[in-house]
Design an enzyme around this catalytic site. Structure first.
Site, mmCIF file in Angstrom:
data_model
loop_
_atom_site.group_PDB
_atom_site.id
_atom_site.type_symbol
_atom_site.label_atom_id
_atom_site.label_comp_id
_atom_site.label_asym_id
_atom_site.label_seq_id
_atom_site.Cartn_x
_atom_site.Cartn_y
_atom_site.Cartn_z
ATOM 1 N N TRP A 100 0.724 -1.255 0.069
ATOM 2 C CA TRP A 100 0.043 -0.022 -0.055
ATOM 3 C C TRP A 100 0.649 1.214 -0.006
ATOM 4 O O TRP A 100 0.445 2.085 -0.649
ATOM 5 C CB TRP A 100 -0.908 -0.035 1.126
ATOM 6 C CG TRP A 100 -1.864 -1.164 1.073
ATOM 7 C CD1 TRP A 100 -2.096 -2.222 1.932
ATOM 8 C CD2 TRP A 100 -3.048 -1.532 -0.051
ATOM 9 N NE1 TRP A 100 -3.058 -2.993 1.506
ATOM 10 C CE2 TRP A 100 -3.617 -2.609 0.373
ATOM 11 C CE3 TRP A 100 -3.351 -0.873 -1.208
ATOM 12 C CZ2 TRP A 100 -4.632 -3.143 -0.485
ATOM 13 C CZ3 TRP A 100 -4.404 -1.379 -1.887
ATOM 14 C CH2 TRP A 100 -4.935 -2.637 -1.572
ATOM 15 N N ASP A 167 -1.406 6.698 6.715
ATOM 16 C CA ASP A 167 -2.742 5.684 6.110
ATOM 17 C C ASP A 167 -2.779 4.571 7.251
ATOM 18 O O ASP A 167 -2.030 4.036 7.435
ATOM 19 C CB ASP A 167 -2.140 5.025 4.794
ATOM 20 C CG ASP A 167 -3.077 3.993 4.287
ATOM 21 O OD1 ASP A 167 -4.218 3.748 4.825
ATOM 22 O OD2 ASP A 167 -2.765 3.099 3.315
ATOM 23 N N LYS A 191 -12.077 -1.583 6.985
ATOM 24 C CA LYS A 191 -11.253 -2.828 7.641
ATOM 25 C C LYS A 191 -11.729 -2.672 9.039
ATOM 26 O O LYS A 191 -11.381 -3.572 9.817
ATOM 27 C CB LYS A 191 -9.702 -2.297 7.362
ATOM 28 C CG LYS A 191 -9.026 -1.993 6.021
ATOM 29 C CD LYS A 191 -8.757 -3.430 5.380
ATOM 30 C CE LYS A 191 -8.504 -3.611 4.091
ATOM 31 N NZ LYS A 191 -7.580 -2.449 3.359
HETATM 32 C C1 LIG Z 1 -6.981 -1.874 2.049
HETATM 33 C C2 LIG Z 1 -6.136 -1.059 2.100
HETATM 34 C C3 LIG Z 1 -5.879 0.130 1.301
HETATM 35 C C4 LIG Z 1 -6.723 0.299 0.119
HETATM 36 O O1 LIG Z 1 -8.072 0.549 0.361
HETATM 37 P P1 LIG Z 1 -9.066 0.856 -0.845
HETATM 38 O O2 LIG Z 1 -10.348 1.543 -0.005
HETATM 39 O O3 LIG Z 1 -9.374 -0.534 -1.448
HETATM 40 O O4 LIG Z 1 -8.404 1.724 -1.831
HETATM 41 C C5 LIG Z 1 -4.945 1.201 1.396
HETATM 42 N N1 LIG Z 1 -4.072 1.097 2.619
HETATM 43 C C6 LIG Z 1 -4.109 0.007 3.529
HETATM 44 C C7 LIG Z 1 -3.375 -0.147 4.677
HETATM 45 C C8 LIG Z 1 -4.904 -1.068 3.298
HETATM 46 O O5 LIG Z 1 -5.023 -1.781 4.245
#
Ligand SMILES: *Cc1c(COP(=O)(O)O)cnc(C)c1O
Length: 354
Positions: A100, A167, A191
């Site tokens: 990511w 993030d 998540k």
């Molecule tokens: C799942 C995830 C993403 C991507 O998320 P989307 O909403 O599918 O774009 C980005 N960063 C992390 C750390 C993730 O776990």
């Protein structure tokens, strides 16, 4: 029978949130209307949006500190480019701790110079780099708090005078941190908060407005802030469901209370991985994630037996990401200790059987 859902995302949510959200689909607040058909400009929904925004600030301990909360669309993946679009004038620093982060770096490079200050790509991201130097004068420094795929988590965040962007898609609201060290936090809902379809952005307003380029309205944080996160039709149901999860978390005692549970769950699974000779962990011990435990069988010949056993025990979503292999037990806030114990029991049974 309800399964023990260890899926990495979309993933488990609290059962009472499922119950309440499904009721709202049929009849929202006894209005005779479904949450799916009400106007996003109706008072009922504006109240939902406002409650979601203020609960997020309250739980993170960021009230009255100059932060704004947005619920946007496009997933965390859109934040990879939106952060850079709004904040990258000359150069930004990135810590590359997984796929990511790597994707965030790729997007940012469209907008300016990107310095990769540290990376653990050399070891398939099984650890968090430490002891790297951070130059002065960055537009911002970007990091990923929890690496969902690899099962590592930053315990000590880098210190810098530049705005810190994080993030937190897969560990938002899971542990106590001084959230005021971050100038911008983003997290896809799916998540640890709600269904896919909205992304939480918590942003310190004073970092905005220093960029020379023109920003399209939909990608401009200032536009979304000025419209109270209602510039266009917001994702009504994901925002509502996220609000229910935040209410649930507050009732439980907030982040401090959930952190205690998360620590217990993580301890249970990691001690089994350590003590059971049939399994080995993937992530470096000191960097192990409280949310996603990655591990594999020492002897791959046991795979068929083990897979059949956990499946039989009502466990779902345990397969590891293709770039790591093995298994991944995702234990987000809504996962109960009983579910983790069910998995650990199966791992113990395999040892007794083998
Ligand atoms: C799942 C995830 C993403 C991507 O998320 P989307 O909403 O599918 O774009 C980005 N960063 C992390 C750390 C993730 O776990």
């Amino acid at each position: 029978m309800k399964k023990h859902n260890f899926s990495a995302g979309p993933c488990i949510l609290p059962q009472e949130v499922f119950n309440e959200a499904s009721q709202a689909v049929l009849d929202f607040n006894n209005s005779g209307l479904s949450i799916l058909e009400i106007s996003h400009r109706s008072k009922d929904f504006v109240d939902v949006m406002e409650e979601a925004r203020s609960l997020a600030l309250e739980l993170l301990g960021l009230e009255g500190k100059g932060y704004k909360v947005l619920f946007l669309q496009g997933g965390a993946s859109t934040q990879f480019l939106m952060t850079a679009y709004n904040l990258l004038q000359k150069k930004a620093g990135y810590i590359n701790t997984g796929s990511w982060s790597d994707k965030a770096i790729k997007e940012a490079k469209i907008f300016g110079e990107v310095i990769e200050l540290a990376s653990s790509k050399d070891a398939n991201y099984n650890y968090i780099p430490k002891g790297y130097e951070i130059p002065e004068g960055l537009d911002y420094l970007h990091c990923t708090s929890n690496n969902t795929i690899f099962g590592t988590q930053i315990k000590e965040f880098p210190t810098t005078n530049s705005p810190l962007i994080c993030d937190m898609s897969s560990d938002i609201f899971s542990r106590q941190l001084d959230f005021s060290q971050f100038s911008l936090i983003y997290a896809g809902a799916q998540k640890n908060m709600g269904p896919a379809g909205t992304t939480l952005v918590v942003i310190k307003e004073d970092i905005l407005g220093n960029i020379e380029r023109q920003i399209p309205s939909m990608l401009d944080y200032k536009v979304h802030i000025s419209k109270g996160s209602m510039f266009n039709t917001p994702p009504v149901f994901p925002v509502y469901t996220s609000m229910l999860t935040l209410r649930w978390l507050k009732k439980l005692g907030g982040i401090a209370a959930i952190e205690e549970q998360n620590e217990k769950k993580a301890k249970l699974i990691y001690s089994e991985i350590e003590l059971n000779p049939l399994f080995k962990g993937f992530a470096a011990t000191e960097d192990r994630s409280m949310m996603n435990a990655t591990f594999s069988l020492v002897d791959e010949d046991l795979k068929e037996t083990f897979d059949a056993m956990w499946s039989e025990a009502g466990i779902n979503g345990l397969n590891g990401h293709r770039s790591v292999g093995g298994y991944r037990a995702s234990m987000y806030n809504a996962m109960t200790m009983e579910s983790v114990a069910a998995l650990v029991d199966v791992m113990g049974d395999l040892e007794r059987k083998a």
